[in-house]
Design a protein around this motif. Structure first.
Motif, PDB file in Angstrom:
ATOM      1  N   TYR A 157      13.497  56.794 -27.000  1.00  0.00           N
ATOM      2  CA  TYR A 157      12.267  57.213 -26.308  1.00  0.00           C
ATOM      3  C   TYR A 157      11.632  56.090 -25.479  1.00  0.00           C
ATOM      4  O   TYR A 157      11.128  56.356 -24.379  1.00  0.00           O
ATOM      5  CB  TYR A 157      11.267  57.794 -27.313  1.00  0.00           C
ATOM      6  CG  TYR A 157      11.604  59.224 -27.657  1.00  0.00           C
ATOM      7  CD1 TYR A 157      11.203  60.275 -26.842  1.00  0.00           C
ATOM      8  CD2 TYR A 157      12.387  59.524 -28.778  1.00  0.00           C
ATOM      9  CE1 TYR A 157      11.548  61.584 -27.134  1.00  0.00           C
ATOM     10  CE2 TYR A 157      12.740  60.828 -29.080  1.00  0.00           C
ATOM     11  CZ  TYR A 157      12.318  61.858 -28.253  1.00  0.00           C
ATOM     12  OH  TYR A 157      12.673  63.156 -28.532  1.00  0.00           O
ATOM     13  N   PRO A 158      11.630  54.835 -25.928  1.00  0.00           N
ATOM     14  CA  PRO A 158      11.137  53.781 -25.043  1.00  0.00           C
ATOM     15  C   PRO A 158      12.089  53.476 -23.890  1.00  0.00           C
ATOM     16  O   PRO A 158      11.687  52.844 -22.905  1.00  0.00           O
ATOM     17  CB  PRO A 158      11.023  52.560 -25.975  1.00  0.00           C
ATOM     18  CG  PRO A 158      10.961  53.120 -27.354  1.00  0.00           C
ATOM     19  CD  PRO A 158      11.834  54.346 -27.302  1.00  0.00           C
ATOM     20  N   GLY A 159      13.356  53.914 -23.995  1.00  0.00           N
ATOM     21  CA  GLY A 159      14.355  53.563 -22.998  1.00  0.00           C
ATOM     22  C   GLY A 159      13.964  53.865 -21.561  1.00  0.00           C
ATOM     23  O   GLY A 159      14.008  52.967 -20.703  1.00  0.00           O
ATOM     24  N   GLU A 173       6.042  65.520 -26.049  1.00  0.00           N
ATOM     25  CA  GLU A 173       6.857  66.701 -26.338  1.00  0.00           C
ATOM     26  C   GLU A 173       7.563  66.553 -27.686  1.00  0.00           C
ATOM     27  O   GLU A 173       7.734  67.545 -28.416  1.00  0.00           O
ATOM     28  CB  GLU A 173       7.875  66.912 -25.226  1.00  0.00           C
ATOM     29  CG  GLU A 173       7.260  67.377 -23.926  1.00  0.00           C
ATOM     30  CD  GLU A 173       8.281  67.577 -22.831  1.00  0.00           C
ATOM     31  OE1 GLU A 173       7.961  68.245 -21.842  1.00  0.00           O
ATOM     32  OE2 GLU A 173       9.411  67.057 -22.963  1.00  0.00           O
ATOM     33  N   LEU A 174       7.965  65.334 -28.006  1.00  0.00           N
ATOM     34  CA  LEU A 174       8.576  65.090 -29.314  1.00  0.00           C
ATOM     35  C   LEU A 174       7.613  65.461 -30.438  1.00  0.00           C
ATOM     36  O   LEU A 174       7.980  66.184 -31.378  1.00  0.00           O
ATOM     37  CB  LEU A 174       8.983  63.621 -29.428  1.00  0.00           C
ATOM     38  CG  LEU A 174       9.331  63.122 -30.841  1.00  0.00           C
ATOM     39  CD1 LEU A 174      10.555  63.838 -31.391  1.00  0.00           C
ATOM     40  CD2 LEU A 174       9.527  61.610 -30.834  1.00  0.00           C
ATOM     41  N   GLN A 175       6.375  64.981 -30.352  1.00  0.00           N
ATOM     42  CA  GLN A 175       5.408  65.263 -31.405  1.00  0.00           C
ATOM     43  C   GLN A 175       5.026  66.737 -31.441  1.00  0.00           C
ATOM     44  O   GLN A 175       4.852  67.315 -32.515  1.00  0.00           O
ATOM     45  CB  GLN A 175       4.162  64.396 -31.228  1.00  0.00           C
ATOM     46  CG  GLN A 175       3.114  64.563 -32.303  1.00  0.00           C
ATOM     47  CD  GLN A 175       3.647  64.318 -33.711  1.00  0.00           C
ATOM     48  OE1 GLN A 175       4.659  63.650 -33.903  1.00  0.00           O
ATOM     49  NE2 GLN A 175       2.967  64.853 -34.721  1.00  0.00           N
ATOM     50  N   THR A 235       4.073  57.235 -32.750  1.00  0.00           N
ATOM     51  CA  THR A 235       2.974  56.429 -32.207  1.00  0.00           C
ATOM     52  C   THR A 235       3.507  55.155 -31.566  1.00  0.00           C
ATOM     53  O   THR A 235       3.063  54.747 -30.472  1.00  0.00           O
ATOM     54  CB  THR A 235       1.967  56.076 -33.308  1.00  0.00           C
ATOM     55  OG1 THR A 235       1.472  57.282 -33.900  1.00  0.00           O
ATOM     56  CG2 THR A 235       0.805  55.270 -32.751  1.00  0.00           C
ATOM     57  N   PHE A 236       4.458  54.529 -32.229  1.00  0.00           N
ATOM     58  CA  PHE A 236       5.071  53.316 -31.675  1.00  0.00           C
ATOM     59  C   PHE A 236       5.745  53.617 -30.342  1.00  0.00           C
ATOM     60  O   PHE A 236       5.581  52.869 -29.363  1.00  0.00           O
ATOM     61  CB  PHE A 236       6.092  52.758 -32.674  1.00  0.00           C
ATOM     62  CG  PHE A 236       6.881  51.598 -32.162  1.00  0.00           C
ATOM     63  CD1 PHE A 236       6.317  50.331 -32.076  1.00  0.00           C
ATOM     64  CD2 PHE A 236       8.201  51.763 -31.763  1.00  0.00           C
ATOM     65  CE1 PHE A 236       7.052  49.255 -31.595  1.00  0.00           C
ATOM     66  CE2 PHE A 236       8.941  50.693 -31.288  1.00  0.00           C
ATOM     67  CZ  PHE A 236       8.364  49.433 -31.209  1.00  0.00           C
ATOM     68  N   PHE A 237       6.505  54.717 -30.283  1.00  0.00           N
ATOM     69  CA  PHE A 237       7.135  55.108 -29.016  1.00  0.00           C
ATOM     70  C   PHE A 237       6.080  55.285 -27.926  1.00  0.00           C
ATOM     71  O   PHE A 237       6.248  54.819 -26.786  1.00  0.00           O
ATOM     72  CB  PHE A 237       7.897  56.431 -29.178  1.00  0.00           C
ATOM     73  CG  PHE A 237       9.078  56.373 -30.097  1.00  0.00           C
ATOM     74  CD1 PHE A 237       9.717  55.180 -30.382  1.00  0.00           C
ATOM     75  CD2 PHE A 237       9.556  57.538 -30.694  1.00  0.00           C
ATOM     76  CE1 PHE A 237      10.814  55.131 -31.240  1.00  0.00           C
ATOM     77  CE2 PHE A 237      10.653  57.506 -31.542  1.00  0.00           C
ATOM     78  CZ  PHE A 237      11.270  56.300 -31.821  1.00  0.00           C
TER      79      PHE A 237
END
Length: 234
Positions: free
Chosen positions: A95-97, A181-183, A212-214
């Motif tokens: 996700y951070p990518g 969207e993930l959450q 949250t980190f993402f």
């Protein structure tokens, strides 16, 4: 080819602030308008799975292939120990990518290498293409690469610069939406095999903290990307 190489290795003049802001607005529309987002989100998936694959290779896992699906989901398969720091690093990358790729692109653009950025992206897509293991994924990468190549080869310097900024804004702005969207999927009862849930099983840290980190990473990349874009005064 000598002219292309010269353009790749030579810094181009910075576009106007109007162009930079305009490409940002277009990128935002591509993300916010749902019918279009269903199509353009595939670019985020390519970056997401590419980040998984890159980190898998860097930590010494054997990359077994990448699949991209028509619902904009994807999966990266790597062989190695199913637990431990290497597997955690691979899951952390997804996700951070896109945001980190967008931030790297913003840095390159801040140095004036718009053409170099586009050709670097083409090279990365060729490497990614070698790992694709399904027909739709092959079509997605080839289609995206064809657009990038067409702009890189036939576009004027102004078009190349605007397109590079558009891609950069798109990566930076779309990454936080993908986290949201993930959450949303997790709250609806889906996504139990998501990166965050797999990290929970590996580390014992609640999946919500990973989400949250993402989100924080993607927002930090967006903020720094705005600073590097040159749209802020001073």
């Amino acid at each position: 080819m000598s002219e292309v190489w010269h353009n790749i290795t030579t810094a181009q003049p910075d576009p106007s602030v109007r162009v930079i802001i305009g490409t940002g607005v277009v990128a935002l529309l591509l993300i916010a308008w749902r019918p279009v987002w269903r199509q353009t989100r595939q670019v985020v998936t390519i970056a997401h799975e590419g980040a998984h694959g890159l980190i898998a290779a860097l930590v010494g896992r054997k990359l077994a292939g990448i699949r991209l699906h028509s619902d904009t989901s994807g999966v990266t398969v790597s062989r190695g120990h199913p637990t431990g720091p290497g597997m955690i690093a691979v899951l952390l990358a997804g996700y951070p990518g896109p945001a980190l790729f967008g931030l790297a692109a913003a840095f390159v653009l801040s140095r004036g290498y718009a053409v170099g950025l586009l050709w670097g992206l083409l090279l990365a897509l060729v490497v990614l293409l070698l790992q694709i293991r399904n027909l739709f994924g092959l079509w997605s990468v080839v289609a995206f690469g064809t657009v990038v190549f067409a702009v890189s080869w036939w576009g004027s310097p102004q078009v190349q610069s605007a397109f590079a900024h558009l891609l950069t804004w798109f990566l930076l702005l779309s990454a936080p939406r993908a986290v949201l969207e993930l959450q949303r999927s997790r709250r609806g009862g889906g996504g139990r095999s998501s990166d965050a849930d797999q990290l929970r099983r590996l580390t014992g840290v609640p999946a919500l903290l990973w989400v949250t980190f993402f989100g924080l990473i993607t927002l930090a990349c967006l903020a720094l990307g705005v600073v590097w874009s040159g749209v802020l005064p001073g």
